[in-house]
Design a protein around this motif. Structure first.
Motif, PDB file in Angstrom:
ATOM      1  N   GLN A  36       0.830  -1.210   0.000  1.00  0.00           N
ATOM      2  CA  GLN A  36       0.000   0.000   0.000  1.00  0.00           C
ATOM      3  C   GLN A  36       0.862   1.257   0.000  1.00  0.00           C
ATOM      4  N   TRP A  37       1.964   1.210   0.721  1.00  0.00           N
ATOM      5  CA  TRP A  37       2.878   2.370   0.719  1.00  0.00           C
ATOM      6  C   TRP A  37       3.431   2.611  -0.688  1.00  0.00           C
ATOM      7  N   LEU A  38       3.907   1.543  -1.348  1.00  0.00           N
ATOM      8  CA  LEU A  38       4.464   1.689  -2.703  1.00  0.00           C
ATOM      9  C   LEU A  38       3.383   2.161  -3.678  1.00  0.00           C
ATOM     10  N   HIS A  39       2.173   1.627  -3.532  1.00  0.00           N
ATOM     11  CA  HIS A  39       1.082   2.064  -4.397  1.00  0.00           C
ATOM     12  C   HIS A  39       0.774   3.547  -4.163  1.00  0.00           C
ATOM     13  N   GLY A  40       0.773   3.981  -2.887  1.00  0.00           N
ATOM     14  CA  GLY A  40       0.526   5.385  -2.572  1.00  0.00           C
ATOM     15  C   GLY A  40       1.609   6.290  -3.144  1.00  0.00           C
ATOM     16  N   GLU A  41       2.895   5.856  -3.054  1.00  0.00           N
ATOM     17  CA  GLU A  41       3.983   6.641  -3.641  1.00  0.00           C
ATOM     18  C   GLU A  41       3.802   6.799  -5.152  1.00  0.00           C
ATOM     19  N   ALA A  42       3.417   5.704  -5.811  1.00  0.00           N
ATOM     20  CA  ALA A  42       3.211   5.766  -7.257  1.00  0.00           C
ATOM     21  C   ALA A  42       2.041   6.688  -7.597  1.00  0.00           C
ATOM     22  N   ALA A  43       0.937   6.611  -6.839  1.00  0.00           N
ATOM     23  CA  ALA A  43      -0.210   7.484  -7.083  1.00  0.00           C
ATOM     24  C   ALA A  43       0.172   8.946  -6.887  1.00  0.00           C
ATOM     25  N   PHE A  44       1.000   9.233  -5.880  1.00  0.00           N
ATOM     26  CA  PHE A  44       1.429  10.614  -5.626  1.00  0.00           C
ATOM     27  C   PHE A  44       2.260  11.145  -6.798  1.00  0.00           C
ATOM     28  N   ARG A  45       3.104  10.273  -7.355  1.00  0.00           N
ATOM     29  CA  ARG A  45       3.962  10.719  -8.469  1.00  0.00           C
ATOM     30  C   ARG A  45       3.168  10.922  -9.755  1.00  0.00           C
ATOM     31  N   THR A  46       1.955  10.377  -9.835  1.00  0.00           N
ATOM     32  CA  THR A  46       1.079  10.626 -10.994  1.00  0.00           C
ATOM     33  C   THR A  46       0.009  11.662 -10.661  1.00  0.00           C
ATOM     34  N   ASN A  47       0.212  12.435  -9.559  1.00  0.00           N
ATOM     35  CA  ASN A  47      -0.655  13.532  -9.141  1.00  0.00           C
ATOM     36  C   ASN A  47      -2.044  13.077  -8.688  1.00  0.00           C
ATOM     37  N   ASP A  48      -2.205  11.797  -8.334  1.00  0.00           N
ATOM     38  CA  ASP A  48      -3.465  11.310  -7.779  1.00  0.00           C
ATOM     39  C   ASP A  48      -3.363  11.372  -6.256  1.00  0.00           C
ATOM     40  N   VAL A  49      -3.446  12.614  -5.721  1.00  0.00           N
ATOM     41  CA  VAL A  49      -3.192  12.829  -4.300  1.00  0.00           C
ATOM     42  C   VAL A  49      -4.253  12.182  -3.403  1.00  0.00           C
ATOM     43  N   PRO A  50      -5.574  12.249  -3.715  1.00  0.00           N
ATOM     44  CA  PRO A  50      -6.559  11.598  -2.832  1.00  0.00           C
ATOM     45  C   PRO A  50      -6.309  10.103  -2.656  1.00  0.00           C
ATOM     46  N   THR A  51      -6.006   9.396  -3.781  1.00  0.00           N
ATOM     47  CA  THR A  51      -5.727   7.964  -3.688  1.00  0.00           C
ATOM     48  C   THR A  51      -4.473   7.721  -2.851  1.00  0.00           C
ATOM     49  N   ALA A  52      -3.454   8.539  -3.076  1.00  0.00           N
ATOM     50  CA  ALA A  52      -2.213   8.390  -2.319  1.00  0.00           C
ATOM     51  C   ALA A  52      -2.461   8.573  -0.826  1.00  0.00           C
ATOM     52  N   GLN A  53      -3.246   9.582  -0.453  1.00  0.00           N
ATOM     53  CA  GLN A  53      -3.515   9.831   0.966  1.00  0.00           C
ATOM     54  C   GLN A  53      -4.260   8.660   1.593  1.00  0.00           C
ATOM     55  N   LEU A  54      -5.275   8.123   0.898  1.00  0.00           N
ATOM     56  CA  LEU A  54      -6.049   7.006   1.431  1.00  0.00           C
ATOM     57  C   LEU A  54      -5.160   5.790   1.676  1.00  0.00           C
ATOM     58  N   LEU A  55      -4.289   5.478   0.710  1.00  0.00           N
ATOM     59  CA  LEU A  55      -3.416   4.311   0.839  1.00  0.00           C
ATOM     60  C   LEU A  55      -2.396   4.490   1.968  1.00  0.00           C
ATOM     61  N   ILE A  56      -1.800   5.673   2.066  1.00  0.00           N
ATOM     62  CA  ILE A  56      -0.788   5.924   3.100  1.00  0.00           C
ATOM     63  C   ILE A  56      -1.421   5.862   4.496  1.00  0.00           C
ATOM     64  N   VAL A  57      -2.623   6.433   4.666  1.00  0.00           N
ATOM     65  CA  VAL A  57      -3.293   6.404   5.972  1.00  0.00           C
ATOM     66  C   VAL A  57      -3.628   4.965   6.365  1.00  0.00           C
ATOM     67  N   LYS A  58      -4.108   4.147   5.412  1.00  0.00           N
ATOM     68  CA  LYS A  58      -4.420   2.752   5.704  1.00  0.00           C
ATOM     69  C   LYS A  58      -3.159   1.990   6.121  1.00  0.00           C
ATOM     70  N   ALA A  59      -2.066   2.203   5.386  1.00  0.00           N
ATOM     71  CA  ALA A  59      -0.827   1.508   5.723  1.00  0.00           C
ATOM     72  C   ALA A  59      -0.296   1.939   7.085  1.00  0.00           C
ATOM     73  N   LEU A  60      -0.398   3.230   7.391  1.00  0.00           N
ATOM     74  CA  LEU A  60       0.081   3.729   8.683  1.00  0.00           C
ATOM     75  C   LEU A  60      -0.710   3.116   9.846  1.00  0.00           C
ATOM     76  N   SER A  61      -2.034   2.985   9.671  1.00  0.00           N
ATOM     77  CA  SER A  61      -2.846   2.409  10.741  1.00  0.00           C
ATOM     78  C   SER A  61      -2.424   0.971  11.054  1.00  0.00           C
ATOM     79  N   ILE A  62      -1.912   0.251  10.032  1.00  0.00           N
ATOM     80  CA  ILE A  62      -1.440  -1.124  10.258  1.00  0.00           C
ATOM     81  C   ILE A  62      -0.072  -1.109  10.949  1.00  0.00           C
ATOM     82  N   VAL A  63       0.843  -0.318  10.420  1.00  0.00           N
ATOM     83  CA  VAL A  63       2.233  -0.342  10.892  1.00  0.00           C
ATOM     84  C   VAL A  63       2.352   0.208  12.304  1.00  0.00           C
TER      85      VAL A  63
END
Length: 775
Positions: A36-63
């Motif tokens: 999820q972190w890698l997917h969020g990084e990739a989404a951020f680099r393609t300017n899809d910030v909402p998707t990136a934020q959702l993925l990073i928050v989900k991964a953080l809640s697990i870690v």
């Protein structure tokens, strides 16, 4: 990830799907969070910030649950920081970077430390503080000089900073260095991007022939799908070159190709130079309509850039992240130690070579080695000690500055609130006077409304300052939720009725008094109920309270359901941040400071509970306050009320004792109609006035008295025969009820409370705490 973020996102999704089949629960969750972190990084680099934020928050809640303080935890914090900066929240991003940097340092991950420094540099780049940009990027590059990817990012951004400062020669050298690294990495996307930057720079230096060769090379690279995203910027650079050489038709064709298949007025910030070049080309060609479109787009993007720079600079003024100097000193000490180790190795090699020359040469070499080593070791130790002392001093000064700030806020807010209460009290008295009519009554009403808004703001700032300094006190006492909620709902029923919405209350019959902090619980409920009514324009607001059992533990759950504007899922955490509302239109339409929910969540957690939210945009929201339920055991039967009425049938006489003259005057004015005679004095006159005024009731306003003075005053007045003594205060003074009763106090009355309720409480004093809510 750098060369093909779309491909990286596809691989990350495949990795997450594969991770779900892992047998180990912990390993499976870590693998899912990593994907999820890698997917969020990739989404951020393609300017899809909402998707990136959702993925990073989900991964953080697990870690944060299974691997706190790990490298993955730090990487996720760094990713969340970049998203916060992209969303215009640099202060939040800076805090996450600081935490991530600390974790990287503990883990000894020097490369990741450099990534954190690069992130700090990017924040200063948004603030257009280019000297600091150069400082942090150069520091990052020196930290890990052999990392090609990070060196590329540092060189390219340093070149941009040099270009903004007008140091074109230095900018060109950095661009060349970045270009050589991009070619080594075989990344068409990065190579094309840097070639576009070099082309713009060479046009500024009027090196047109070299610029055209660079642009042609970049256009050839963008014919590949992996680098196609850079083609509009290269075509814009080509248009600039054609304009500089006077080829107007070729410039227009290049602009049209840059916007081919896309929106001519795109709001992508990277299109700002493209929009300006298009404006110039169409203006010179006589196509003023299209020139105006691109000029408007350019101005919008330029204004957005200036706004971002201003807000970022303001945030950096309040939260300076400046630990780089300390890291530089430590790095220098490490370098010195490394040099000492190299010298040691050389001496050992020389020693082995000199063995054949004889014992005397060996002894001399060993002696020299020991002298050099001991001096170097002593010097390094002294430098480390000095660095640690400077670091400790800096931390102490920072802590003192934060404490002074919090004390200033708390003191100032308290000093403002005291005269403000007097102003509000006197305006209420004037509004209660039916002889005040017409334009004068309207003006007094405006003053009262503005004063209430200011008092709410001051109260929020005071509570926030207490929380920020850790001085927020929690007092435990019996709380009757079933009695408290109807009074609070009654406060907002008039407002709800005026808006045409229903306000309903449902309380579980099994709900009994519990142990908690009545003042803080009331404050939380008041804030949540206020928001529900404020943001609901039609429909209904429903409040419910029940006692539930969750995972074997009993909880009090108070729910607030409304049919208002609703909240998007991506903003569930944003609304609980201090000074944050969903957008600026919310503040303009409904008002407020954005502190209410932040304070409420902090108070709920201080009470051992939590506030949760569920909402759908346009369909309403449901906020739930969950608190641990601790029942109250009955200890004694209630004592009958004390009748303070006079034998002659007249209403009782009241004496108000208070430290604040404004508060005394306000209370006297508002309570006078309810008593036969109402007088007021300070603590020093209290005993003498009880003899001269002969009151039936003495009310002590606790605000302004310290604990010792208040105890002495209660002891003195409690010994006066024929007088009923009540203590009136805004703090959780009810916890001292038993001690004061032993000294002769008839009742303890806590604020807030309406004038009518206060008067009734003083006329019929109970033997237990009176806690009524203001009307």
């Amino acid at each position: 990830m750098l060369g093909d973020p779309i491909g990286a996102a596809r691989l990350a999704r495949q990795a997450e799907a594969a991770a779900t089949t892992w047998p180990s629960a912990r390993g499976r969750n870590l693998a899912i969070a990593t994907a999820q972190w890698l997917h969020g990084e990739a989404a951020f680099r393609t300017n899809d910030v909402p998707t990136a934020q959702l993925l990073i928050v989900k991964a953080l809640s697990i870690v944060e649950q299974i691997a706190p303080a790990s490298k993955l935890h730090a990487d996720l914090l760094l990713s969340r920081a970049r998203i916060a900066v992209e969303q215009g929240r640099p202060q939040v991003g800076l805090r996450d970077i600081q935490q991530a940097y600390g974790l990287f340092t503990k883990l000894g991950d020097v490369r990741s430390e450099e990534k954190a420094l690069l992130s700090i540099g990017s924040i200063y780049q948004d603030a257009q503080d280019f000297d600091r940009v150069l400082y942090y990027y150069n520091l990052a590059r020196e930290t890990v000089p052999n990392d090609a990817t990070l060196a590329l990012s540092a060189s390219n951004n340093m070149a941009n900073a040099y270009a903004q400062l007008g140091r074109l020669a230095a900018a060109e050298e950095e661009y060349k260095h970045a270009l050589s690294i991009a070619r080594q990495l075989a990344s068409p996307l990065l190579t094309a991007r840097i070639i576009a930057n070099i082309g713009d720079l060479r046009i500024d230096r009027r090196d047109f022939a070299t610029a055209r060769a660079d642009i042609n090379e970049g256009l050839a690279l963008t014919s590949k799908s992996k680098a196609a995203a850079e083609r509009p910027l290269l075509l814009s650079t080509l248009a600039r070159l054609e304009l500089a050489e006077g080829h107007l038709g070729a410039a227009v064709r290049a602009v049209e190709a840059a916007f081919a298949g896309g929106d001519d007025v795109t709001t992508d910030p990277s299109f700002r130079p493209v929009q300006f070049t298009a404006f110039r080309a169409y203006k010179l060609s006589g196509d003023y309509r299209r020139a105006l479109e691109h000029l408007e787009a350019f101005q919008a993007l330029d204004e957005a850039g200036r706004t971002l720079a201003t807000s970022t600079s303001s945030a950096l003024m309040g939260a300076r992240f400046d630990f780089a100097n300390q890291n530089t000193r430590i790095a220098r000490l490490k370098t010195a130690q490394l040099q000492a180790d190299v010298a040691l190795a050389r001496l050992e090699a020389r020693q082995r070579a000199l063995l054949l020359a004889g014992l005397l040469v060996l002894i001399a070499a060993a002696t020299l080695f020991l002298i050099v080593y001991l001096r170097s070791l002593r010097r390094s130790r002294n430098e480390i000690i000095a660095a640690n002392l400077r670091l400790a001093q800096t931390n102490t000064e920072l802590a003192e500055a934060l404490l002074v700030k919090s004390q200033f806020l708390a003191t100032t807010s308290h000093e403002i609130r005291t005269p403000l209460n007097g102003i509000l009290g006197m305006t209420q008295v004037m509004l209660a006077d039916r002889t005040v009519t017409g334009e004068l009554r309207d003006r007094i009403g405006l003053v009262h409304s503005a004063g209430q808004s200011m008092r709410t703001l001051v109260d929020d700032i005071l509570d926030f300052a207490k929380m920020d300094s850790g001085a927020l006190a929690i007092e435990t006492a019996p709380v009757d939720i079933a009695a408290m909620l109807p009074d609070l709902v009654a406060l907002w029923r008039v407002e709800a009725t005026s808006k045409g919405i229903a306000l309903d209350l449902e309380i579980d019959d099994a709900l009994q008094p519990m142990l908690s902090d009545i003042v803080r619980v009331r404050q939380i409920v008041f804030n949540l109920l206020s928001n529900a009514v404020k943001f609901t324009s039609s429909g209904a607001v429903r409040v419910g309270a029940a006692r539930v059992t969750t995972d074997g533990a009993e909880q009090l759950v108070i729910t607030f359901r409304d049919t208002g504007v609703g909240i998007p899922a991506t903003a569930f955490e944003t609304i609980f941040e201090p000074f944050r509302q969903l957008d600026t239109s919310t503040t303009r339409q409904f008002g407020g400071t954005g502190l209410g929910l932040a304070i409420s969540r902090h108070l709920a957690r201080a009470l051992g509970g939590e506030i949760t939210v569920a909402s759908e945009l346009g369909a309403g929201s449901t906020f739930a306050l969950r608190l641990p339920y601790v029942g109250v055991k009955a200890t004694a039967a209630p004592v009958e009320d004390i009748d303070v009425g006079r034998q002659d049938g007249l209403r009782p006489r009241l004496l108000i004792v208070g430290a604040n003259p404004i508060a005394r005057s306000m209370l006297r004015t508002r309570l006078d109609p309810h008593f036969d005679r109402c007088t007021a004095c300070d603590g020093d006159e209290a005993i003498a006035r009880t003899k001269s005024d002969r009151p039936d009731v003495v009310m002590i306003d606790a605000e302004g008295f310290d604990d010792d003075r208040l105890d002495k005053l209660i002891a003195q007045l409690g010994r006066q025969r024929g007088i009923a003594v009540a203590v009136f205060g805004a703090t959780p003074i009810a916890v001292r009820n038993d001690d004061w009763r032993a000294g002769g106090v008839a009742a303890v009355i806590t604020k807030p409370i309406s004038v009518e309720a206060l008067a009734e409480a003083l006329k019929h004093l109970p033997s237990a705490e009176v806690a009524l809510v203001a009307g």
